[in-house]
Design a protein around this motif. Structure first.
Motif, short mmCIF file in Angstrom:
data_model
loop_
_atom_site.label_atom_id
_atom_site.label_comp_id
_atom_site.label_asym_id
_atom_site.label_seq_id
_atom_site.Cartn_x
_atom_site.Cartn_y
_atom_site.Cartn_z
N ASP A 166 0.81 -1.22 0.00
CA ASP A 166 0.00 0.00 0.00
C ASP A 166 0.84 1.27 0.00
O ASP A 166 0.48 2.25 -0.64
N ASP A 167 1.95 1.28 0.72
CA ASP A 167 2.80 2.46 0.85
C ASP A 167 4.24 2.03 0.59
O ASP A 167 4.94 1.55 1.49
N LEU A 168 4.69 2.21 -0.65
CA LEU A 168 6.00 1.72 -1.07
C LEU A 168 7.14 2.36 -0.29
O LEU A 168 8.07 1.67 0.13
N ASP A 169 7.08 3.66 -0.09
CA ASP A 169 8.17 4.34 0.61
C ASP A 169 8.34 3.81 2.04
O ASP A 169 9.45 3.49 2.47
N THR A 170 7.25 3.71 2.76
CA THR A 170 7.30 3.22 4.14
C THR A 170 7.77 1.78 4.19
O THR A 170 8.62 1.43 5.01
N TYR A 171 7.24 0.94 3.32
CA TYR A 171 7.64 -0.47 3.31
C TYR A 171 9.13 -0.61 3.00
O TYR A 171 9.84 -1.38 3.64
N VAL B 102 7.51 1.31 -8.31
CA VAL B 102 8.12 0.03 -7.99
C VAL B 102 9.47 0.23 -7.31
O VAL B 102 10.08 1.30 -7.39
N ALA B 103 9.92 -0.81 -6.67
CA ALA B 103 11.28 -0.92 -6.14
C ALA B 103 11.72 -2.36 -6.39
O ALA B 103 10.89 -3.28 -6.44
N HIS B 104 13.01 -2.56 -6.56
CA HIS B 104 13.53 -3.90 -6.81
C HIS B 104 14.66 -4.22 -5.83
O HIS B 104 15.44 -3.35 -5.46
N LEU B 105 14.72 -5.50 -5.45
CA LEU B 105 15.76 -6.02 -4.59
C LEU B 105 15.96 -7.48 -4.93
O LEU B 105 15.22 -8.03 -5.76
N VAL C 253 13.03 -9.52 -6.65
CA VAL C 253 11.76 -9.21 -6.00
C VAL C 253 11.36 -7.81 -6.42
O VAL C 253 12.16 -6.88 -6.32
N GLU C 254 10.15 -7.67 -6.94
CA GLU C 254 9.62 -6.35 -7.30
C GLU C 254 8.51 -6.00 -6.32
O GLU C 254 7.60 -6.79 -6.09
N LEU C 255 8.61 -4.81 -5.73
CA LEU C 255 7.58 -4.29 -4.85
C LEU C 255 6.79 -3.27 -5.64
O LEU C 255 7.38 -2.38 -6.26
N GLN C 256 5.48 -3.38 -5.65
CA GLN C 256 4.63 -2.47 -6.42
C GLN C 256 3.69 -1.72 -5.50
O GLN C 256 3.11 -2.30 -4.59
N GLU C 257 3.52 -0.43 -5.80
CA GLU C 257 2.45 0.37 -5.20
C GLU C 257 1.58 0.84 -6.34
O GLU C 257 2.05 1.56 -7.23
#
Length: 130
Positions: free
Chosen positions: A80-85, A109-112, A120-124
């Motif tokens: 829900d909140d990419l920056d916080t996560y 998105v962010a990737h790690l 791993v892709e994180l999506q908001e």
């Protein structure tokens, strides 16, 4: 047909278990920290991620080696909140390769990588499809 899970074949099961459970904060189904199998679920949604010991699958199929080469998977998790996560998981040891950044007008998105090098892709999602 229904997607049951994404399964990652890993060489160091305990390290990957810790990453998905403690760093990313996913819920383990059985608590099998030493493997050879565990399924993880996010707080919401029905899709899951599973880890399986690579040598176990190599024995079953007789064709996979003990080591992966190249990117063999991409696990996508929606938050829900990419920056916080991203801040939270960085505090728990995650190293971001990219982002948080816009990918399209609909998502950021962010990737790690996990300890085995799986992406791993994180999506908001900013806008839901109408």
């Amino acid at each position: 047909m229904e997607l049951a899970q994404v399964r990652l074949l890993v060489s160091d099961f305990p390290v990957c278990y810790r990453f998905y459970a403690e760093v990313l904060g996913l819920k383990a189904q059985s608590g099998a920290t030493q493997g050879p199998y565990e399924k993880f679920s996010p707080a919401t949604g029905s899709a899951g991620i599973a880890l399986q010991d690579r040598s176990m699958m190599a024995g079953i199929l007789g064709e996979l080696g003990d080591e992966a080469s190249g990117h063999r998977s991409l696990v996508v998790l929606r938050v829900d909140d990419l920056d916080t996560y991203c801040e939270q998981i960085a505090e728990r040891g995650a190293v971001l390769l990219h982002g948080p950044a816009p990918m399209t007008d609909r998502m950021r998105v962010a990737h790690l990588k996990d300890p085995e090098g799986n992406l791993v892709e994180l999506q908001e999602w900013l806008l839901l499809r109408g």
